[in-house]
Write a protein that holds these residues in place. Structure first.
Motif, short mmCIF file in Angstrom:
data_model
loop_
_atom_site.label_atom_id
_atom_site.label_comp_id
_atom_site.label_asym_id
_atom_site.label_seq_id
_atom_site.Cartn_x
_atom_site.Cartn_y
_atom_site.Cartn_z
N THR A 59 0.85 -1.19 0.00
CA THR A 59 0.00 0.00 0.00
C THR A 59 0.88 1.23 0.00
N PRO A 60 0.68 2.16 -0.95
CA PRO A 60 1.51 3.36 -0.96
C PRO A 60 1.28 4.20 0.30
N LEU A 61 2.24 5.04 0.59
CA LEU A 61 2.12 5.89 1.77
C LEU A 61 0.86 6.74 1.66
N ASN A 62 0.31 7.04 2.80
CA ASN A 62 -0.95 7.75 2.85
C ASN A 62 -0.95 9.02 2.01
N GLY A 63 -1.90 9.12 1.11
CA GLY A 63 -2.09 10.35 0.36
C GLY A 63 -1.00 10.67 -0.65
N SER A 64 -0.17 9.68 -1.01
CA SER A 64 0.88 9.98 -1.97
C SER A 64 0.67 9.19 -3.24
N LEU A 65 1.24 9.65 -4.33
CA LEU A 65 1.14 8.94 -5.59
C LEU A 65 2.35 8.05 -5.82
N SER A 66 3.19 7.91 -4.81
CA SER A 66 4.41 7.12 -4.98
C SER A 66 4.07 5.63 -5.01
N GLU A 67 5.07 4.82 -5.28
CA GLU A 67 4.84 3.39 -5.32
C GLU A 67 4.85 2.83 -3.91
N SER A 68 4.30 1.63 -3.77
CA SER A 68 4.25 1.02 -2.45
C SER A 68 5.64 0.50 -2.08
N PRO A 69 5.92 0.32 -0.79
CA PRO A 69 7.22 -0.20 -0.38
C PRO A 69 7.55 -1.54 -1.04
N LEU A 70 6.55 -2.40 -1.19
CA LEU A 70 6.81 -3.69 -1.81
C LEU A 70 7.21 -3.54 -3.27
N GLN A 71 6.57 -2.60 -3.98
CA GLN A 71 6.97 -2.35 -5.36
C GLN A 71 8.42 -1.85 -5.42
N ASP A 72 8.76 -0.95 -4.50
CA ASP A 72 10.15 -0.47 -4.47
C ASP A 72 11.13 -1.60 -4.21
N ILE A 73 10.74 -2.52 -3.32
CA ILE A 73 11.63 -3.64 -3.00
C ILE A 73 11.86 -4.51 -4.24
N ILE A 74 10.80 -4.74 -5.02
CA ILE A 74 10.93 -5.57 -6.22
C ILE A 74 11.75 -4.84 -7.29
N GLU A 75 11.53 -3.53 -7.42
CA GLU A 75 12.18 -2.79 -8.50
C GLU A 75 13.62 -2.41 -8.18
N TYR A 76 14.04 -2.61 -6.96
CA TYR A 76 15.38 -2.23 -6.52
C TYR A 76 16.45 -2.84 -7.43
N SER A 77 17.41 -2.02 -7.84
CA SER A 77 18.39 -2.52 -8.79
C SER A 77 19.79 -2.61 -8.20
N GLY A 78 19.92 -2.38 -6.89
CA GLY A 78 21.24 -2.38 -6.27
C GLY A 78 21.87 -3.75 -6.12
N ASN A 79 21.06 -4.82 -6.24
CA ASN A 79 21.58 -6.18 -6.06
C ASN A 79 21.62 -6.95 -7.36
N GLY A 80 22.00 -6.28 -8.44
CA GLY A 80 22.05 -6.97 -9.72
C GLY A 80 20.73 -6.87 -10.46
N GLN A 81 20.75 -7.33 -11.71
CA GLN A 81 19.59 -7.14 -12.58
C GLN A 81 18.34 -7.86 -12.06
N TYR A 82 18.54 -9.08 -11.57
CA TYR A 82 17.38 -9.85 -11.11
C TYR A 82 17.30 -9.88 -9.58
N GLY A 83 17.97 -8.95 -8.92
CA GLY A 83 17.98 -8.95 -7.47
C GLY A 83 16.88 -8.07 -6.91
N PHE A 84 16.64 -8.20 -5.61
CA PHE A 84 15.64 -7.40 -4.93
C PHE A 84 16.27 -6.77 -3.70
N ASP A 85 15.51 -5.90 -3.06
CA ASP A 85 16.00 -5.26 -1.84
C ASP A 85 15.70 -6.20 -0.67
N ASN A 86 16.53 -7.24 -0.54
CA ASN A 86 16.28 -8.28 0.46
C ASN A 86 16.24 -7.73 1.88
N ALA A 87 17.16 -6.80 2.17
CA ALA A 87 17.28 -6.30 3.53
C ALA A 87 16.02 -5.55 3.95
N SER A 88 15.51 -4.69 3.06
CA SER A 88 14.30 -3.93 3.40
C SER A 88 13.12 -4.85 3.61
#
Lengths: 183, 122
Positions: A59-88
């Motif tokens: 669920t995106p943060l209240n009242g914002s048009l940003s992406e949800s935390p889970l979407q950010d975790i999936i889209e995270y590119s710091g752990n390689g092309q097919y990696g995710f934000d495992n720590a978060s």
């Protein structure tokens, strides 16, 4: 020759007969409740906790048009092309499922993967990528599976053969699957 | 009635009536476990979370630039990982003043769910 002697004996006989019939009925009618079936009740609770946690994360943060935390975790590119934000994911998910009133934490463990659809394999199949976990699943555990659909701009295995340059990630639907158990 | 007293027959009969009522109460208790079990089972079998989840992602996918690929993902992952047949089609607004329609079908073999969702915006 009918007379009115022995009325009390007759009543007693009838009553005793009825009591015997009722007892047989109750015994034959008693359902044997198969005890392992009762674990479904705690499973249901665990399933609800896990589903709620994943839904909160998606669920995106209240009242914002940003992406949800889970979407950010999936889209995270710091752990390689097919990696995710495992720590978060680990921090957020364990916080959501293990926090309780008071200072004592719950003992829920999980093993999370991301299921995607591989478009370039012949025939197309679903594949699975490791997301995060805080304990390896051992044989004796009894986990429940909770899932959450996520729409994410993500390059997934099998994509490279489909799109040439530019390789911008396009929105894909992936299924976050979490095995959740308590010990 | 050799040596048997005819008095207090009423009291003896009331005793029987009361004991019979205990049997009825026992029968109610006996049935209540069965009712609890079947209710819990039917609650468990109803895939409330799955339906909500897939419905939400379908509606969300209405605004992506390439909806065909997302639809492909949703139907195929649903079959292989959720054992559910999911089918939907989107009718875009034909002219200004009309709405987006999405027909959603979900069936996992136990529960079938159909919905026509209409956007609240034009």
């Amino acid at each position: 020759m009918v007379d009115d002697h022995g009325q009390l004996y007759t009543i007693e006989g009838i009553a005793a007969g009825m009591i015997m019939l009722f007892t047989t009925y109750l015994v034959l009618n008693a359902t044997s409740v198969y005890t392992p079936g009762d674990t479904h009740i705690s499973d249901m609770q665990l399933e609800q906790i896990g589903t709620d946690a994943l839904r909160m994360m998606n669920t995106p943060l209240n009242g914002s048009l940003s992406e949800s935390p889970l979407q950010d975790i999936i889209e995270y590119s710091g752990n390689g092309q097919y990696g995710f934000d495992n720590a978060s994911f680990n921090t957020m998910f364990t916080n959501y499922v293990n926090n309780r009133t008071g200072s004592a934490k719950d003992n829920l463990h999980y093993y999370a993967t991301v299921t995607y659809y591989n478009l370039s394999s012949q025939p197309p199949t679903t594949g699975s990528l490791f997301l995060a976990s805080n304990r390896n699943l051992k044989g004796g555990e009894h986990p429940v599976r909770v899932t959450e659909w996520v729409l994410a701009d993500k390059t997934l295995p099998g994509d490279s053969s489909l799109w040439s340059e530019p390789q911008y990630p396009i929105p894909r639907a992936v299924l976050v699957e979490v095995l959740l158990w308590r010990d | 009635m050799a040596g048997l007293n005819n008095d207090a027959q009423w009291i003896v009969m009331m005793g029987f009536v009361v004991s019979l009522s205990f049997f009825f109460l026992a029968m109610l208790l006996n049935q209540s476990t069965l009712v609890g079990q079947t209710t819990a089972e039917s609650v468990l079998e109803f895939s409330k979370n799955d339906i909500r989840d897939v419905r939400s992602v379908i509606i969300q996918s209405d605004s992506v630039p390439d909806p065909g690929i997302v639809q492909n993902d949703i139907t195929n992952i649903s079959i292989s990982r959720k054992d559910a047949v999911v089918y939907y089609y989107v009718t875009m607004p034909a002219q200004t003043g009309s709405y987006t329609n999405i027909f959603i079908h979900y069936n996992n073999g136990v529960t079938a769910y159909n919905e026509t969702w209409i956007s609240s915006y034009e």
